[in-house]
Scaffold this active site. Structure first.
Site, PDB file in Angstrom:
ATOM      1  N   HIS A 298       0.131 -16.729  -4.971  1.00  0.00           N
ATOM      2  CA  HIS A 298      -1.029 -16.427  -5.815  1.00  0.00           C
ATOM      3  C   HIS A 298      -0.615 -16.139  -7.263  1.00  0.00           C
ATOM      4  O   HIS A 298      -1.339 -15.493  -8.005  1.00  0.00           O
ATOM      5  CB  HIS A 298      -1.815 -15.239  -5.253  1.00  0.00           C
TER       6      HIS A 298
ATOM      7  N   SER B 229      -3.382 -10.016   6.544  1.00  0.00           N
ATOM      8  CA  SER B 229      -4.376 -10.173   7.604  1.00  0.00           C
ATOM      9  C   SER B 229      -4.514 -11.638   8.022  1.00  0.00           C
ATOM     10  O   SER B 229      -5.218 -11.946   8.974  1.00  0.00           O
ATOM     11  CB  SER B 229      -5.726  -9.628   7.144  1.00  0.00           C
TER      12      SER B 229
ATOM     13  N   ARG C 174      -9.097  -5.563  -1.368  1.00  0.00           N
ATOM     14  CA  ARG C 174     -10.187  -6.082  -0.535  1.00  0.00           C
ATOM     15  C   ARG C 174     -10.703  -5.033   0.451  1.00  0.00           C
ATOM     16  O   ARG C 174     -11.697  -5.249   1.126  1.00  0.00           O
ATOM     17  CB  ARG C 174      -9.727  -7.311   0.253  1.00  0.00           C
TER      18      ARG C 174
ATOM     19  N   GLN D  98       1.637 -13.277  -0.844  1.00  0.00           N
ATOM     20  CA  GLN D  98       0.317 -13.391  -1.473  1.00  0.00           C
ATOM     21  C   GLN D  98       0.190 -12.392  -2.617  1.00  0.00           C
ATOM     22  O   GLN D  98      -0.799 -12.414  -3.332  1.00  0.00           O
ATOM     23  CB  GLN D  98      -0.778 -13.064  -0.449  1.00  0.00           C
TER      24      GLN D  98
ATOM     25  N   CYS E  96      -2.548 -17.452 -27.688  1.00  0.00           N
ATOM     26  CA  CYS E  96      -1.450 -18.405 -27.759  1.00  0.00           C
ATOM     27  C   CYS E  96      -1.259 -18.807 -29.223  1.00  0.00           C
ATOM     28  O   CYS E  96      -2.162 -18.660 -30.052  1.00  0.00           O
ATOM     29  CB  CYS E  96      -1.793 -19.630 -26.918  1.00  0.00           C
TER      30      CYS E  96
ATOM     31  N   THR F 240       0.836  -1.205   0.000  1.00  0.00           N
ATOM     32  CA  THR F 240       0.000   0.000   0.000  1.00  0.00           C
ATOM     33  C   THR F 240       0.871   1.256   0.000  1.00  0.00           C
ATOM     34  O   THR F 240       0.489   2.272  -0.578  1.00  0.00           O
ATOM     35  CB  THR F 240      -0.955   0.033   1.211  1.00  0.00           C
TER      36      THR F 240
ATOM     37  N   ASP G  71       2.153  -8.380  -7.384  1.00  0.00           N
ATOM     38  CA  ASP G  71       2.607  -7.128  -7.993  1.00  0.00           C
ATOM     39  C   ASP G  71       4.068  -7.129  -8.440  1.00  0.00           C
ATOM     40  O   ASP G  71       4.517  -6.190  -9.102  1.00  0.00           O
ATOM     41  CB  ASP G  71       2.350  -5.946  -7.039  1.00  0.00           C
TER      42      ASP G  71
HETATM   43 ZN   LIG Z   1      -1.734 -22.723 -26.237  1.00  0.00          ZN
END
Ligand SMILES: [Zn+2]
Length: 251
Positions: A119, A194, A36, A101, A153, A28, A104
């Site tokens: 993530h 959190s 969230r 998590q 792709c 932040t 960025d």
């Molecule tokens: Zn593909």
């Protein structure tokens, strides 16, 4: 009564295998809103809809219309003093791994090397049909070249970024690696998470069960607050920069 950088520095100075677990709160200060939180992007969009596997598969145009501005926003953001302090702790051999998590890419930009992105991240593009992976810049270039904004792709299927979507499994190898590091850790420093989202929320328990110590640096209380050995509040960049300075100090 919260602790301060003094207590955190003392804990880290004695650590054999410290790991950092970070969440949205560490970014932040780089200007990335915690999506969230109140006013976050999820108040405007229903995440289960736009950022979901279902939407990606049935309406990739809609998925990419939502995803693309977020990518562009994140590409213009720099790591803040908290990311730099975490990277410096790793360079000094105190921190062995950073489990995050966040998607960025700011830990990597700050120089963290043993980085577990639970993530996923904006560091690649991938195809769910043929398994192809392409560099992130190439993904963006293909999105730019496409009339409808959907990168394709070579096999013809829409590409996604490396960020895990709602309804998609977390990367199994990253999660396994995070639990391995937690099992080895004698200190876990939680920054800006959190600790509410599983399986990340289970990692501190692994450290505690192994006899390790938890340090928590967050804006608000977490479910582990009572079990933490060191608790800090306030801006992560300030607290961690002061902690580094104390580790520099002789004696
Ligand atoms: Zn593909």
């Amino acid at each position: 009564m919260p602790d301060g950088p003094q207590e955190l520095a003392a804990l880290l100075a004695g650590a054999e295998y410290a790991v950092v677990l970070s969440g949205a709160g560490i970014s932040t200060e780089s200007g990335i809103p915690d999506f969230r939180s109140a006013g976050g992007v999820w108040e405007e969009f229903d995440p289960m809809e736009v950022a979901s596997m279902q939407t990606f598969l049935t309406n990739p145009q809609r998925f990419w219309r939502f995803h693309r501005p977020r990518i562009d926003m994140l590409r213009g953001v720099d790591p803040n003093p908290a990311h730099h302090a975490v990277a410096e702790l790793e360079r000094r051999g105190i921190v062995k791994a950073v489990l995050t998590q966040n998607i960025d890419g700011l830990h990597a930009a700050a120089g963290s090397r043993e980085l577990i992105q639970m993530h996923g991240g904006l560091d690649r593009g991938m195809c769910l049909r043929c398994g192809a992976r392409i560099p992130f810049d190439e993904l963006v270039a293909r999105a730019d070249a496409a009339e409808d904004g959907v990168p394709l792709c070579a096999c013809g299927f829409p590409l996604k970024s490396g960020v895990v979507m709602f309804g998609e499994n977390l990367p199994a190898d990253e999660i396994a690696s995070a639990f391995d590091h937690a099992a080895r850790a004698d200190v876990m420093l939680v920054v800006g998470s959190s600790l509410l989202v599983a399986p990340v929320s289970q990692l501190p328990a692994v450290v505690l069960d192994g006899g390790g110590t938890l340090a928590i640096l967050t804006e608000s209380e977490t479910p582990y607050y009572d079990r933490a050995g060191v608790r800090l509040h306030g801006r992560a960049g300030v607290q961690l920069t002061e902690t580094l300075a104390l580790l520099d100090a002789p004696g």
